[in-house]
Motif scaffolding. Structure first.
Motif, mmCIF file in Angstrom:
data_model
loop_
_atom_site.group_PDB
_atom_site.id
_atom_site.type_symbol
_atom_site.label_atom_id
_atom_site.label_comp_id
_atom_site.label_asym_id
_atom_site.label_seq_id
_atom_site.Cartn_x
_atom_site.Cartn_y
_atom_site.Cartn_z
ATOM 1 N N ILE A 251 28.040 -11.241 -26.443
ATOM 2 C CA ILE A 251 28.339 -12.411 -25.246
ATOM 3 C C ILE A 251 29.596 -13.171 -25.403
ATOM 4 O O ILE A 251 30.162 -13.555 -24.486
ATOM 5 C CB ILE A 251 27.102 -13.783 -25.422
ATOM 6 C CG1 ILE A 251 25.773 -12.746 -25.322
ATOM 7 C CG2 ILE A 251 27.177 -14.844 -24.480
ATOM 8 C CD1 ILE A 251 25.484 -12.297 -23.747
ATOM 9 N N ALA A 252 30.089 -13.477 -26.737
ATOM 10 C CA ALA A 252 31.172 -14.186 -26.984
ATOM 11 C C ALA A 252 32.419 -13.264 -26.485
ATOM 12 O O ALA A 252 33.323 -14.198 -26.038
ATOM 13 C CB ALA A 252 31.551 -14.475 -28.532
ATOM 14 N N VAL A 353 11.562 -19.617 -27.022
ATOM 15 C CA VAL A 353 12.740 -19.437 -26.755
ATOM 16 C C VAL A 353 13.634 -20.358 -27.662
ATOM 17 O O VAL A 353 12.992 -21.440 -28.208
ATOM 18 C CB VAL A 353 13.174 -20.086 -25.356
ATOM 19 C CG1 VAL A 353 14.591 -19.826 -24.955
ATOM 20 C CG2 VAL A 353 12.152 -19.301 -24.222
ATOM 21 N N VAL A 354 14.805 -19.743 -28.321
ATOM 22 C CA VAL A 354 15.668 -20.541 -29.057
ATOM 23 C C VAL A 354 17.150 -20.319 -28.257
ATOM 24 O O VAL A 354 17.304 -19.318 -27.566
ATOM 25 C CB VAL A 354 15.858 -20.343 -30.306
ATOM 26 C CG1 VAL A 354 14.556 -20.552 -31.166
ATOM 27 C CG2 VAL A 354 16.054 -18.766 -30.527
ATOM 28 N N PRO A 355 18.051 -21.084 -28.692
ATOM 29 C CA PRO A 355 19.454 -20.996 -28.092
ATOM 30 C C PRO A 355 19.813 -19.652 -28.715
ATOM 31 O O PRO A 355 19.664 -19.465 -29.796
ATOM 32 C CB PRO A 355 20.062 -22.116 -28.739
ATOM 33 C CG PRO A 355 19.114 -23.179 -28.837
ATOM 34 C CD PRO A 355 17.846 -22.636 -29.219
ATOM 35 N N ARG A 356 20.544 -18.764 -28.047
ATOM 36 C CA ARG A 356 21.023 -17.749 -28.633
ATOM 37 C C ARG A 356 21.602 -17.588 -30.018
ATOM 38 O O ARG A 356 21.248 -16.573 -30.841
ATOM 39 C CB ARG A 356 22.009 -17.042 -27.623
ATOM 40 C CG ARG A 356 22.184 -15.259 -27.497
ATOM 41 C CD ARG A 356 22.736 -14.924 -26.316
ATOM 42 N NE ARG A 356 23.872 -16.039 -25.864
ATOM 43 C CZ ARG A 356 24.095 -16.397 -24.388
ATOM 44 N NH1 ARG A 356 23.226 -15.809 -23.553
ATOM 45 N NH2 ARG A 356 24.949 -17.208 -24.139
ATOM 46 N N THR A 357 22.149 -18.382 -30.319
ATOM 47 C CA THR A 357 22.897 -18.549 -31.674
ATOM 48 C C THR A 357 22.067 -18.833 -32.798
ATOM 49 O O THR A 357 22.287 -18.773 -33.881
ATOM 50 C CB THR A 357 24.111 -19.628 -31.819
ATOM 51 O OG1 THR A 357 23.608 -20.955 -31.006
ATOM 52 C CG2 THR A 357 25.246 -19.371 -30.910
ATOM 53 N N GLY A 420 15.824 -26.274 -31.213
ATOM 54 C CA GLY A 420 16.423 -26.577 -29.839
ATOM 55 C C GLY A 420 15.963 -25.770 -28.874
ATOM 56 O O GLY A 420 16.201 -25.586 -27.570
ATOM 57 N N GLY A 421 14.900 -25.314 -29.113
ATOM 58 C CA GLY A 421 14.282 -24.200 -28.036
ATOM 59 C C GLY A 421 12.968 -24.781 -27.601
ATOM 60 O O GLY A 421 12.636 -26.045 -27.327
#
Lengths: 486, 486
Positions: A251-252, A353-357, A420-421
């Motif tokens: 993604i980056a 769900v969580v932020p991808r990071t 944060g998800g």
């Protein structure tokens, strides 16, 4: 046993109403024999079950409206149902005794290829839409794993995702408008046949409302081009950590794959035992990576992805040589949940769900929850979206183990919120996560949502007892306690 | 003169409230001198004007909440305002006397590059977001022509589009969540910092609500990668019909350009006179076609587009040789409206949508409306979206001609609806199109929308007198008369 609880429908369906509904939908459209009703006792979520008192299967919008109007007059609430492939109990027949199933409404009303849209009835099976428009080079993108069974109406209720959500978005991004029967039997048309954004976006509210606003009877769907080229790759890693680092690196690098899926050792072993695809069963994790687009650009992008995989420790990176290999790879992924049945008498699939990071952290938390509760947990998920699906294995005959499985699932969801998800990526709230909804929303957030619901369904007749932990709406309060944060 | 009507704000703002608001926002944040207030008498829509009694410019969410709470207690409604670049009078200070302008709230609260999102305050200028994240290879996609002036808060109110809407979607597709001050001063957070679809999609309802539900003070925006490569082309046609046929052919070939814009002879002449880009002023129409994506695929796609243009009669097809040429081409397009000022003392830009395949018909209808009303009408529009922007030229000193201009505009909008489209693609309803909204929605559709609005704003304090032709809400009625149709 509590973990396979029979729930009472609690509200009686008068026999006069049953007769009236039978007259509307015809004898073929009524399910009333106990053995036949048992088929409708649950959806993919099996921890709670409730046998409906009556199931009706209308053939048209007019019949849906007539059924709902009759139920309205009799004061009886109803549960909308599609194919029953939801995973959070959204179509459980409790407390409402009447199930209105749209699976006989299978016609495609119009196909408008030049403007790339199609109007389907609610009961059209997801995969059927693409089958019809594929000869014209088009597709309907959202592709839940159950796409050969689930229907457009159910997809809209759950705002379904799928492996290709990462690049193309979920159901709401592909629904231009809906025809819906409100809980008093009136037929409304929300949204528009073209993508113009006229008026408030009520279609967006209905997508994902889990049938709590009425019964969607038809929808105008957006079609997009089939990609000119597709490349599907399989990358094999010794550890889950290496695989998740690779997801972030892809993604980056500015690449948005069409799909980016991960399966860990437990799941790979189950899939391999079931389908003999050729996965290395000693791998710690595998990634399925699909890219699509202009054929000329694919080789370079695939080479870049392969390099990133190897930089982050991939032991091997393979490309599907042809359409048959590609189909086999996706079949293995889409049937992973079924394959898990070989590992354990029972299993419970969670959805968070969580932020991808934060993927490495949530995976560590899942592992420690498994160790603490002495449970095996497999992971198969939409890595690109940060949408995890831990599969908790247990034996339902062991009451203590079942209790630990439930506790582990709840701890994992709480960890998602903490990182944060949130507590659902795509399977909805249903009855399963009503309590967890409070982890993300304060009472006042929930009251605001219930007031919106009341606009469509002031008396709570459409699928009551779902989504919201408390049925009442609180008009006085409003200030949610949730704050924006990255 | 009626067509430049001064509208009364009609509701008085008590001097005690003015003092209270001044204490909240500080002397620098108050506009009360008549000459200074005149700046706020209209937005890009100039047919109606209303000088507000007071404008306040809060610096923070807390100040917005305090201002709104004070107005709530005093029983005074308010108008939210961003940069004032809307084109349908959405921020006209009538009947509410108080304008709350978020243009001083310019901070970017957080940039989260790995998860591709940013939290900005409402007053951040659209183009500023991409400027900040561009070094990381990212962009915020929605790009209205006014992007160097308009703000994120205003973009959300209008659900703004832009040339790149065709491929990437409009504002609502790029807003993950909002922080909003409700009309009683309470602060709510809608949506989520990640793209998880938890709960009802209330963010989607707020996007495009034109400030009728509260004041958006901050938003979490989705970022996407800058494309690896971009190719921008100019195709020149003898007739508008050839150009529109080419638009259909490009889409039918399975190509989704990043942008696909058309300008007709009238507009090309105006743009050329103003900017001397080098457009052939004898062309009947030009298309600006931009494709982006993996660099390796662009040349083949561009060749395909060029072939389609020539097949459909293009006299010439040119490619921008470098970034400077590309920037010049876009500058000419984005400033087309300004260039029209050279052609005529006054002009009125209309905004309508038709299904892409009906473009030739609507253009013929525009031409005949111009002939019938003895008016020159130029066309510059987002052809790929079917979003037309006829520009009706007139002289406001000629009362009869102004009346004919207004009549022609209304006829064109009615024709859009008749052809299966709608009365606004991206500029909103505001005050300009309140009557036209009834062409697409029945009284019961409108009542449903007003009931949703009432959930957020039960007393009609946020931007009253906009969008809905009749202010009252009708709780008894509900069945819209609009039917789904392709």
């Amino acid at each position: 046993m509590w973990y396979r609880r029979a729930v009472s429908t609690s509200i009686a369906l008068p026999s006069a109403l049953a007769r009236e509904l039978g007259a509307i939908v015809g004898a073929e459209g009524v399910v009333s024999a106990p053995a036949a009703l048992a088929v409708y006792e649950c959806d993919g979520y099996t921890l709670e079950r409730a046998v409906p008192q009556l199931v009706v299967l209308p053939r048209s919008t007019a019949e849906v409206a007539a059924v709902v109007r009759a139920a309205w007059r009799a004061g009886v609430p109803f549960v909308p149902r599609g194919a029953g492939t939801g995973l959070s109990g959204g179509c459980l027949a409790a407390p409402a005794p009447l199930v209105v199933c749209t699976s006989r409404m299978r016609s495609i009303r119009a196909v408008d290829l030049p403007n790339r849209r199609v109007i389907t009835e609610a009961g059209v099976v997801n995969a059927e839409v693409t089958r019809v428009v594929r000869p014209a080079g088009l597709q309907y993108v959202p592709d839940p794993s159950s796409q050969n069974a689930c229907t457009i109406g159910g997809n809209i209720a759950e705002n379904s995702g799928g492996p290709h959500t990462l690049k193309y978005g979920v159901t709401t991004n592909h629904v231009l408008g809906v025809e819906m029967v409100l809980p008093d039997g009136e037929v409304v048309t929300l949204g528009d046949a073209i993508d113009d954004g006229l008026g408030y976006d009520l279609t967006g509210v209905v997508c994902g409302a889990e049938g709590t606003m009425g019964i969607v009877t038809a929808a105008t769907l957006r079609l997009v081009s089939l990609p000119e080229g597709v490349t599907t790759m399989l990358a094999i890693f010794a550890t889950v950590a290496e695989a998740t680092a690779t997801v972030s690196a892809i993604i980056a690098a500015g690449i948005v794959p069409a799909a980016l899926e991960m399966m860990d050792r437990t799941i790979v072993a189950a899939v391999e035992a079931a389908y003999r695809f050729g996965f290395p069963t000693d791998a710690g994790a595998v990634l399925i990576i699909e890219i699509d687009g202009a054929a000329a650009g694919l080789a370079a992008t695939a080479a870049c992805i392969e390099a990133l995989c190897r930089t982050h420790g991939a032991e091997d990176v393979r490309r599907a040589a042809d359409e048959a290999e590609r189909a086999a790879l996706w079949k293995s992924r889409k049937r992973a949940f079924g394959a898990v049945g070989r590992l354990s008498p029972s299993y419970c699939t969670q959805d968070g769900v969580v932020p991808r990071t934060r993927l490495p952290e949530i995976l560590a938390r899942i592992e420690s929850a498994g160790a603490r509760h002495r449970l095996r947990i497999g992971n198969v998920f939409h890595a690109g979206d940060g949408n995890i699906h831990p599969i908790v294995l247990y034996d339902e005959r062991d009451v203590d183990e079942a209790a630990r499985a439930l506790a582990a699932g709840r701890e994992i969801l709480a960890a998602c919120v903490e990182l944060g998800g949130s507590v659902t990526g795509e399977h909805g709230i249903g009855v399963e996560k009503m309590q967890e909804l409070g982890l993300s929303f304060g009472p006042d957030d929930l009251a605001l949502m219930q007031r919106v619901r009341a606009v469509f369904d002031p008396e709570g007749r459409a699928n009551p007892g779902k989504i919201f932990p408390t049925p009442g709406i609180c008009v006085e309060q409003r200030a949610p306690r949730r704050q924006a944060a990255l």
